[in-house]
Design an enzyme around this catalytic site. Sequence first.
Site, mmCIF file in Angstrom:
data_model
loop_
_atom_site.group_PDB
_atom_site.id
_atom_site.type_symbol
_atom_site.label_atom_id
_atom_site.label_comp_id
_atom_site.label_asym_id
_atom_site.label_seq_id
_atom_site.Cartn_x
_atom_site.Cartn_y
_atom_site.Cartn_z
ATOM 1 C CB CYS A 91 70.699 -41.591 -11.389
ATOM 2 S SG CYS A 91 71.109 -42.904 -10.220
ATOM 3 C CG HIS A 358 66.233 -44.937 -10.417
ATOM 4 N ND1 HIS A 358 66.432 -44.346 -11.649
ATOM 5 C CD2 HIS A 358 67.331 -44.608 -9.668
ATOM 6 C CE1 HIS A 358 67.579 -43.689 -11.637
ATOM 7 N NE2 HIS A 358 68.147 -43.847 -10.453
ATOM 8 C CB CYS A 388 70.323 -36.867 -6.827
ATOM 9 S SG CYS A 388 69.412 -38.410 -6.536
#
Length: 402
Positions: A91, A358, A388
């Site tokens: 991510c 996202h 994260c």
Amino acid sequence: MTDVFIYDHVRTPRGRGKKDGALHEVPTPRLAAKVLEALRDRNGLDTSLVDDIIMGCVDPVMEAGAVIPKAAAFEAGYSNRAPGMQISRFCASGLDAVNFAAGKIAQGADDIVIAGGVESMSRVGMGMSGGAWYMDPSVNFPGYFMPQGVSADLIATKYGFSRDDVDAYAVESQKRAGHSWDNGWFDRSVIPVKDQNGIVILAKDEHMRPTTTMQSLAALNPSFQMPGEMGGFEAVGIQAHPEIEKITYVHHAGNSSGIVDGSAAVLVGSKAGGETMGLKPRARIRHFANIGSDPALMLTGPVDVTEKLLKRSGMTIADIDLFELNEAFAAVVLRYMQAFDISHDTMNVAGGAIAMGHPLGATGAMILGTVLDELERRDLNTALVTLCIGAGMGTATIIERV
């Protein structure tokens, strides 16, 4: 070391990551090419002077494989002298692409780099690239592998966040995102995506539900209770954290990040590179860091990497005006604010991924651009951006206006 400046940034709107999403018809290289075209056209870039194009892509397979930034450069009509490289740190890939570019510039290897990311989650599904972390017991046993949602619920249980807490955070994210769009806060940086006929197919983030309420979220069942209890992953979490007797399941689709398509790009360079291109810097990249963290909690890496970054930079939390933390799950942000006693007034002030989505490889570059715009709009100076990361990692970057 050479100072590294941010000269500009753009992103696409985020399209729902399903076959009926507005951006599903756009091949991944074309989605990445959109932001390359926008940066070139609005800054008058001589693309033969672009030293590198670095893009995060978490699942670089099928149409997203084969060094997608170079494919996007071909499609965008860039000079053949502009090379490309794709990276993945799950991510944080989009932010680490910027950090990698900053490191090259700081060392004097490059003068102008375009960095960012792309993910078309409706076309190349999450996890399509596979990997030992998911598949190999010799890797996922010591790494306490479990679905990220179960880890998010483990965090909520360990640090005392209730269903009302995470839902209230989600409602506020939706309200902030809607307010930001309604007031034109994204107008400067979000470029509409057009089809081959020049018709706009998406101009605004498609995943948002700004009318979300606590009551509407209360109707949603927890998403990760079944894999936790029936799939055995709750036992994995308790094995790693025996102080937890039972996980309380509080996360669902309404308080977790949305699956979407999107791309983003950030134009970074040295002072000399900017002068050659006739560019005016907007911010300086001061410091960045990465870290490994608890693999079972998995998503608490932003706390650990922020501590590392502040120590290495000689700064404190009080030196930061705005914080931007990817809203992978509501408990991730709540834990970060709890750990550093941060007011929500300075965190994700324009809304986040719970509302807008996202797009894995692109999000880091997107939120970096968002917080830069907010520093300028609010006449503030310094921001910290962090995400994260799967398998228990964290990435963070500090920028300051110039």
